[in-house]
Design a protein around this motif. Structure first.
Motif, mmCIF file in Angstrom:
data_model
loop_
_atom_site.group_PDB
_atom_site.id
_atom_site.type_symbol
_atom_site.label_atom_id
_atom_site.label_comp_id
_atom_site.label_asym_id
_atom_site.label_seq_id
_atom_site.Cartn_x
_atom_site.Cartn_y
_atom_site.Cartn_z
ATOM 1 N N CYS A 137 0.849 -1.197 0.000
ATOM 2 C CA CYS A 137 0.000 0.000 0.000
ATOM 3 C C CYS A 137 0.885 1.247 0.000
ATOM 4 O O CYS A 137 2.113 1.169 -0.055
ATOM 5 C CB CYS A 137 -0.932 0.017 1.202
ATOM 6 N N ASP A 151 -1.945 4.810 6.458
ATOM 7 C CA ASP A 151 -1.729 3.928 5.305
ATOM 8 C C ASP A 151 -3.062 3.690 4.617
ATOM 9 O O ASP A 151 -4.127 3.958 5.182
ATOM 10 C CB ASP A 151 -1.107 2.599 5.737
ATOM 11 N N LYS A 152 -2.960 3.201 3.395
ATOM 12 C CA LYS A 152 -4.154 2.872 2.605
ATOM 13 C C LYS A 152 -4.249 1.357 2.412
ATOM 14 O O LYS A 152 -4.634 0.869 1.347
ATOM 15 C CB LYS A 152 -4.105 3.579 1.272
ATOM 16 N N GLU A 197 -9.988 0.267 4.141
ATOM 17 C CA GLU A 197 -9.775 1.722 3.938
ATOM 18 C C GLU A 197 -8.521 2.225 4.624
ATOM 19 O O GLU A 197 -8.263 3.424 4.647
ATOM 20 C CB GLU A 197 -10.988 2.499 4.431
ATOM 21 N N GLY A 198 -7.751 1.356 5.211
ATOM 22 C CA GLY A 198 -6.503 1.772 5.810
ATOM 23 C C GLY A 198 -6.649 2.177 7.269
ATOM 24 O O GLY A 198 -7.709 2.078 7.885
#
Length: 838
Positions: free
Chosen positions: A762, A781-782, A819-820
């Motif tokens: 990611c 993060d994603k 969605e992180g």
């Protein structure tokens, strides 16, 4: 329409009734002369008991002009173009003007009663205000002459806006009256309304305030005339014949015209043989006059009690509010100049020259009270203390005084003045005296010289040649300043040159000129007598007020006292006593010494206590620093035990596996060597982190930011995570505590490791910045994310939150599946304790 007509008619009736309330005079037994001036031309009839018709309407004076409603007609003295504007219009007793006796009024022409009392009055209306007029003055009624022995009086409005009565006997002026016309209120002078102007003298020669000046706007409803001032005649008017005129002066001077015509309208001129009461004029109804006359007849005459009253006290030339009766006036510490203005009670006939004063507590000597205007010379030492004082007072008129200062000669005067040995400065004050003193005083050519060197003038610019705006009455000569409750009284007189003057027509105000100069020479041992000289012209009309002045009054308890002997019918003694107190300075008061001792003891105790607290704070700082050092040592020992010890153990185990397997299982030995190499690298990294944590050179915010940036890059090297670092460029060079720096860095590293472990391939972001003094780290993060509501195995997140709570900050974790995740760490940067002795 009908209602409007009724309203107009009603308004007209009201106006007519108002006008009817003010009627032309009917002669009585006291009316010596009465000219209604209603004729279309000369002669103008005199309805008095000694009638003298006026025959000369000259130089453009016009009869038949609009009067006040109900008064027939008036005469205009406004000059016409092409006429004799220099001399101006005039109404004369004789057909023509003459330089000599031909235009003198014929006998009998009485202007006063048997006792000398009189009232002279007229109705007047300005076409222009006095200050804007072409002439020098507005003569209302005059009895003047070219021959000095025949001059009697002038009743007029002066150009500065004064109503003036000048009694003239030969070449001398016997007192008079001077009062400022109102500029505000119901009787304010203007060019729209008619006014009644009057002067009344009660016949008591020399009595203070025996003359009264009135100025009243003509309108119905008045119950008395508006008195604007008082004056004093030192003698009755002369009974000689002269040029009698209205609207100008009959004095046909040679060489120059008097320019004293009245640019406006005059009507209803009356001369009476008594000092008429304020209610005995045309604007008071007959019913009101009769009512007040009846009250006067029923009220037996009473001799007022002999006594004096205090009118005003000035402290440093500033009036102060008098306390309640029986209470002393209390002044602050210091040396004060005190001016006491006082007078006899109304109606008292005591001689003001017999009044003696003293300030009990300052001295026991009695001194005469000052009257009129004064010139005061004060000799000062280097500190400004008054060593001695000399006062020159003026009342009456100077030799040769004419009608005004411009036409009067400047008379030289020389006085000896003693200057003490310690004199370094001299202060001179020219004062208009008590507020009700009026008149004019002009001085010039001041000379102060040693007796042995009379030609050397020590008083710079005694002729008033230098200064600001010296061509204006409001100018200020070099070294001089004007003060007082009405500073405009002090003005520059533009005469045959510039002179210093006081022109006082104010009945309730005063002013002064003052100047302080260095003496420039040292008086002889024991003091020296100098010669003081100046030129002057004056006509000073003292009022009822007397003044006593005291300089440099020190702290103490005092009582101002005045005493005088009355005259018939009051031969008793009058006295006045007023207490006052000047506070002593704080250091001279009885309570100051014990309070100072107590304050000294308390101050010493506070100093000892402050020193003790300073030592205690110093010791506490040492203890805190020692505790911080010990805490860091304990932390370092714990980290070395927990982290480095574990890694060294791993190295030992890997080495023993290699030793046992190197001969029997070479492949497994090679695997253990790889593990050994990895453990060694981890040990080096851990050692670098520990060295960074304990190195004091790294205890700054910018070092922390650089370290975290390097750690983040190292963690995600060779990983599928794409890292973006966002660190502010303007981070200030703040100093951090090592424990704060260490724990904050470990928390960030743990969050970065969580991304590496759980987020998968990611994009990640690491941001560091300051927000209102808080250090904020944001790691996001994603990646895969997780549900924060579902309990998770392990204590990683709990320990992470606990770490930042221990630092006094907050840890916020936000995440959703797919969605992180975002972690926000916020901590307030703690202050670094100062080193002992810093």
């Amino acid at each position: 329409m009908w209602k409007l007509l009724v309203k107009v008619v009603a308004t007209a009736v009201v106006a007519a009734n108002a006008a009817m309330a003010i009627q032309p005079y009917e002669p009585d037994e006291h009316t010596l002369h009465l000219w209604h001036l209603d004729e279309a031309g000369p002669p103008f009839k005199d309805d008095g008991v000694s009638p003298t018709p006026l025959l000369g309407l000259l130089n453009g004076a016009k009869a038949g002009q609009p009067p006040y409603p109900g008064f027939g007609a008036a005469i205009s003295f406004q000059p016409e173009p092409g006429g004799d504007r220099d001399y101006g219009p005039i109404l004369l007793a004789k057909p023509e003007l003459d330089y000599g006796p031909k235009d003198n009024v014929d006998p009998p022409f009485p202007i006063m009663g048997i006792d000398g009392a009189f009232t002279i009055e007229a109705l007047v209306k300005f076409e222009v205000m006095p200050a804007d007029a072409e002439g020098l003055a507005f003569d209302i009624v005059s009895m003047d002459d070219e021959v000095t022995a025949n001059r009697v009086f002038i009743f007029r409005v002066e150009k500065p806006g004064f109503l003036c009565f000048l009694p003239i006997s030969g070449s001398a002026v016997r007192g008079g009256g001077l009062a400022t016309l109102p500029t505000s209120g119901p009787h304010a002078a203007n060019t729209t309304d008619w006014f009644h102007a009057a002067v009344a003298y009660d016949g008591r020669e020399g009595a203070v305030n025996n003359l009264k000046l009135y100025w009243t706007k003509l309108e119905s409803g008045h119950t008395g005339a508006n008195m604007i001032g008082r004056g004093t005649l030192t003698a009755d008017l002369g009974r000689q014949l002269a040029d009698f005129a209205i609207g100008n002066t009959g004095n046909r001077q040679t060489g120059h015209a008097p320019r004293e015509f009245f640019p406006g309208l005059i009507d209803e001129v009356r001369i009476s043989s008594i000092a008429r009461a304020p209610y005995d004029f045309c604007f008071v109804s007959e019913e009101e006059k009769n009512r007040l006359d009846e009250i006067m007849r029923r009220t037996p005459p009473q001799v007022p009690p002999l006594g004096m009253m205090l009118q005003q006290i000035q402290v440093g030339e500033v009036p102060v509010v008098l306390p309640k009766p029986g209470q002393p006036l209390v002044l602050g510490p210091g040396l004060h100049r005190l001016d006491f203005d006082f007078s006899f009670l109304p109606g008292v006939t005591a001689d003001p020259l017999a009044v003696r004063c003293r300030l009990e507590g300052l001295g026991d000597e009695w001194h005469p009270a000052a009257r009129g205007m004064t010139m005061e010379w004060e000799m000062l030492d280097a500190a400004g203390t008054v060593l001695t004082q000399r006062v020159f007072a003026n009342t009456g008129s100077s030799a040769g005084w004419q009608i005004d200062a411009l036409s009067s000669p400047m008379v030289p005067r020389t006085e000896p003045i003693f200057i003490p040995e310690g004199t370094r400065k001299i202060r001179v004050t020219l004062s208009s005296g008590a507020p009700d003193t009026t008149g004019t005083w002009v001085i010039d050519d001041i000379v102060l010289a040693r007796s042995a060197d009379p030609l050397n003038n020590l008083w710079e610019d005694g002729g008033f040649q230098e200064g600001e705006r010296m061509n204006q009455i409001g100018g200020i000569p070099l070294y001089w300043e004007r003060r007082g409750t009405e500073p405009a009284i002090a003005r520059l007189m533009q005469m045959r040159g510039v002179s210093l003057g006081l022109l006082d027509a104010e009945q309730e105000h005063s002013a002064l000129w003052t100047s302080t100069r260095d003496l420039g020479v040292r008086p002889a041992k024991g003091g020296e007598t100098f010669l003081l000289s100046w030129t002057e012209a004056f006509n000073v009309i003292p009022g009822a007020s007397l003044r006593a002045s005291y300089l440099n009054v020190p702290p103490g308890e005092y009582a101002f006292q005045a005493i005088a002997m009355g005259s018939e019918p009051q031969p008793a003694t009058a006295s006045l006593t007023f207490p006052l107190r000047v506070k002593r300075p704080i250091w001279e008061r009885d309570w100051f010494a014990p309070l100072a001792v107590a304050a000294g003891v308390m101050g010493t105790a506070l100093l000892f206590f402050a020193a003790y607290r300073r030592r205690a704070r110093h010791r506490l700082a040492e203890i805190k620093l020692q505790h911080a050092v010990e805490r860091d040592r304990a932390r370092i020992a714990r980290d070395m035990h927990d982290d480095l010890g574990t890694r060294v153990t791993v190295l030992n185990l890997a080495a023993s596996f290699v030793r046992r397997a190197i001969d029997g299982d070479p492949e497994r030995a090679r695997q253990q060597v790889v593990r050994l190499e990895s453990a060694a690298r981890d040990l080096v990294t851990a050692m670098d982190g520990l060295v960074w944590a304990v190195n004091p050179k790294n205890d700054t915010l910018d070092h922390l930011a650089t370290h975290l940036s390097a750690v983040a890059q190292e963690i995600f090297r060779d990983s599928p995570v794409r890292l973006r670092i966002d660190i502010a460029d303007d981070l200030p060079p703040l100093t951090l505590r090592s424990d704060f720096r260490h724990h904050f860095a470990l928390g960030v590293k743990e969050a970065l490791h969580n991304i590496l472990k759980h987020a998968g391939a990611c994009e990640a972001t690491f941001a560091l910045h300051l927000d209102h003094g808080d250090l904020v780290a944001e790691i996001s993060d994603k990646g895969q994310g997780f549900d924060t509501a579902i309990p998770r195995e392990g204590n990683g997140l709990v320990n992470l939150a606990a770490r930042f709570t221990e630092l006094g900050g907050t840890c916020v974790i936000e995440s959703s599946p797919g969605e992180g995740t975002r972690a926000i760490f916020r901590c307030q940067i703690p202050k670094v304790p100062a080193l002992p002795g810093a």
